[in-house]
Design a protein around this motif. Structure first.
Motif, mmCIF file in Angstrom:
data_model
loop_
_atom_site.group_PDB
_atom_site.id
_atom_site.type_symbol
_atom_site.label_atom_id
_atom_site.label_comp_id
_atom_site.label_asym_id
_atom_site.label_seq_id
_atom_site.Cartn_x
_atom_site.Cartn_y
_atom_site.Cartn_z
ATOM 1 N N VAL A 1 0.901 -1.133 0.058
ATOM 2 C CA VAL A 1 0.041 -0.059 -0.016
ATOM 3 C C VAL A 1 0.941 1.305 0.019
ATOM 4 C CG1 VAL A 1 -1.595 1.282 1.346
ATOM 5 C CG2 VAL A 1 -2.006 -0.972 1.060
ATOM 6 N N VAL B 1 -8.830 -0.869 -4.837
ATOM 7 C CA VAL B 1 -8.431 -2.279 -4.376
ATOM 8 C C VAL B 1 -9.199 -3.285 -5.008
ATOM 9 C CG1 VAL B 1 -7.884 -3.558 -2.387
ATOM 10 C CG2 VAL B 1 -7.837 -1.197 -2.245
ATOM 11 N N GLY C 1 -8.228 -8.255 -1.981
ATOM 12 C CA GLY C 1 -8.034 -7.775 -0.719
ATOM 13 C C GLY C 1 -9.167 -7.819 0.207
ATOM 14 N N VAL D 1 -13.342 -1.456 -3.012
ATOM 15 C CA VAL D 1 -12.901 -2.806 -2.994
ATOM 16 C C VAL D 1 -13.765 -3.554 -3.845
ATOM 17 C CG1 VAL D 1 -12.480 -4.697 -1.440
ATOM 18 C CG2 VAL D 1 -12.179 -2.312 -0.570
#
Length: 528
Positions: free
Chosen positions: A287, A302, A305, A325
């Motif tokens: 990150v 992302v 993850g 995400v």
């Protein structure tokens, strides 16, 4: 006008009933047969890896065995109904216990594959016997062209329903523990239905033998259902050195959490994803370098993850406004939001109001999104299959670049530069081919060994040497458990151990030329 006698009418009804029962039987066995193929292919992938190879081999072996079974059926001259019922009883046992025996074998031997392949042959042989026997049994009820077409039709219709059942019910809800027993029960009930409806057509001396067989098979199936969960848990436990505290077979993967003392490990399909012992040594390099290369980051994507640990690190930057995400499996993201172990690790990151979770394929998401991002972080499983290799392809990185703002950064986990050197550098070369200025990185992670990442910048960085810029990054303004400037200098330096002399000879990984998974599987994993 003549009127049919009651006796003839009853005879017609009886013939029709028997014919329909045979077709119902074949519909049910068609369903069970295709699901048996899927169960064995999934088992082979789980235990042996390389899904494309395993599905190809298992399905091909079963189809070949079905051909052998069809050929063998011609040796049966008499008592065809009796033999068909015995075939169904045998199939019920084979189908129900294939997974149990595979898991049991995994606890004691490295040759689980032989068990799975053997069952694919045996079950294929039994399935191959079914259609010829039903056609011959149904021959007295229908003329040839109607007989063959109707019998084959029912079998193929059953296969469609079987595929739907496996994809939407069997694997996601029953898993590999109980789906095989559903197959066993289907074959058993088919045999039982034939036995009841066609009782009068069976010789008296055979009825007692068939009845006893039905009772014994029912007893074995019931015992198997009762013992399935502890047996599979035992077999599964032997694959892990630590105690299993959670396991779930989702529609997409097998998720396992283990515990040793106060530490926990997360596995997907038997492969470690993280350990609470040292996960910061993985997630901080994943990150912070990508975040720190930019003066300000507002929107972060992302991919993968679902455990939430990467999001935890992103949330350390107060200027971040949105974190998207994208993880295919809702079972994984739900776990990251609810399981105490992951909640403690990710500090409730997935519950943060800045976070939007989308359960979708990462490739599909990039093809369809209208959002733009400053940073793209790719935290996906290793590219050990064609499907996963697609998420490390030129096309994938090109799609990501289109959704990134100028000077945006991208980083992907890239496996081990030590154990899979060619795969590691293939990812670097593929990302560079998509127009990124790249720099490989590596770190020694206690529970994973030597691990690597590839970071890229969308346009030419203000200074010509990305490596130097990474080495000069300061992390004093962000709280890290391990990462600092000295660590960045080590992570971006590669000695001779990781030098690949034929780097230029590596091919770029594309959707239509998926070379990456081959490089990965050719790695030195035997010494890991």
């Amino acid at each position: 006008m003549s009127v049919a006698s009651p006796k003839n009418f009853e005879h017609t009804i009886s013939k029709k009933l028997r014919s329909n029962v045979l077709k119902i039987a074949l519909f049910a066995t068609g369903l069970a047969g295709i699901v048996a193929e899927y169960v064995l292919s999934t088992l082979a992938t789980y235990f042996l890896g390389d899904s494309v190879f395993q599905w190809t081999i298992i399905v091909s072996m079963m189809l070949f065995s079905m051909g052998l079974g069809s050929r063998l059926s011609k040796i049966f001259e008499k008592d065809l109904l009796q033999k068909f019922i015995y075939v169904e009883f045998t199939l019920s046992i084979f189908s129900a216990f294939a997974a149990l025996l595979a898991y049991t074998a995994a606890a004691f031997t490295m040759y689980t594959g032989f068990i799975i392949y053997a069952f694919s042959i045996l079950i294929g042989l039994m399935i191959g016997l079914e259609i010829p026997l039903v056609i011959r049994l149904n021959d007295e009820f229908e003329e040839l062209k109607v007989n063959i077409s109707s019998v084959m039709e029912k079998d193929y219709y059953g296969s469609l329903l079987g595929g739907i059942f496996f994809a939407f019910v069997g694997l996601p809800y029953l898993g590999l523990t109980y789906t095989p027993f559903v197959l066993g029960l289907i074959n058993f009930l088919v045999a039982l239905l034939l036995l009841i409806v066609l009782w009068t057509a069976i010789a008296t001396k055979v009825k007692k033998r068939l009845g006893l067989t039905a009772f014994l098979v029912a007893l074995v199936l019931a015992s198997g259902i009762f013992l399935a969960k502890p047996i599979i848990l035992f077999g599964e436990q032997q694959r892990y050195k630590d105690k299993i505290i959670y396991q779930k077979q989702s529609r997409y993967q097998k998720i396992v959490i283990t515990q040793w003392k106060d530490h926990h490990w997360l596995y997907i399909n038997g492969n470690q994803q993280l350990s609470s012992l040292d996960e910061q040594m993985y997630h901080e390099p994943l990150v912070h370098p990508a975040m720190k290369l930019l003066p300000a980051v507002k929107d972060v994507l992302v991919l993968g993850g679902g455990d939430g640990c990467a999001v935890r690190e992103i949330l350390k930057y107060s200027e971040v406004e949105n974190i998207t995400v994208v993880d295919l499996d809702p079972a994984m993201t739900d776990l990251g939001k609810t399981h105490p172990v992951l909640l403690e690790l990710n500090q409730g990151a997935l519950l943060n109001k800045k976070v939007e979770i989308i359960n979708d394929d990462a490739f599909h998401f990039l093809e369809n999104t209208n959002q733009y991002f400053d940073v793209v972080i790719i935290d996906l499983p290793d590219p050990k299959t064609v499907e996963l290799g697609r998420l490390y392809s030129l096309e994938f990185y090109t799609l990501a670049s289109k959704q990134m703002r100028p000077n945006g950064t991208i980083i992907t986990q890239a496996g081990s530069p030590y154990f899979a050197t060619k795969a590691f550098y293939c990812i670097d070369k593929t990302m560079a081919e998509a127009g990124f200025k790249t720099q490989p990185m590596h770190n020694q992670i206690l529970t994973l060994g030597e691990w690597g990442w590839v970071i890229g910048v969308k346009t030419e960085y203000p200074k010509p040497n990305l490596k130097e810029n990474l080495q000069q990054l300061s992390f004093t303004e962000v709280e890290t458990a391990w990462l600092n400037q000295e660590a960045m200098q080590l992570m971006t330096s590669f000695g001779k151990k990781f030098f690949l002399s034929d780097h230029d000879d590596l091919e770029v990984n594309t959707v239509h030329n998926p070379v990456l998974y081959k490089y990965y599987l050719d790695g030195n994993w035997d010494i890991y």
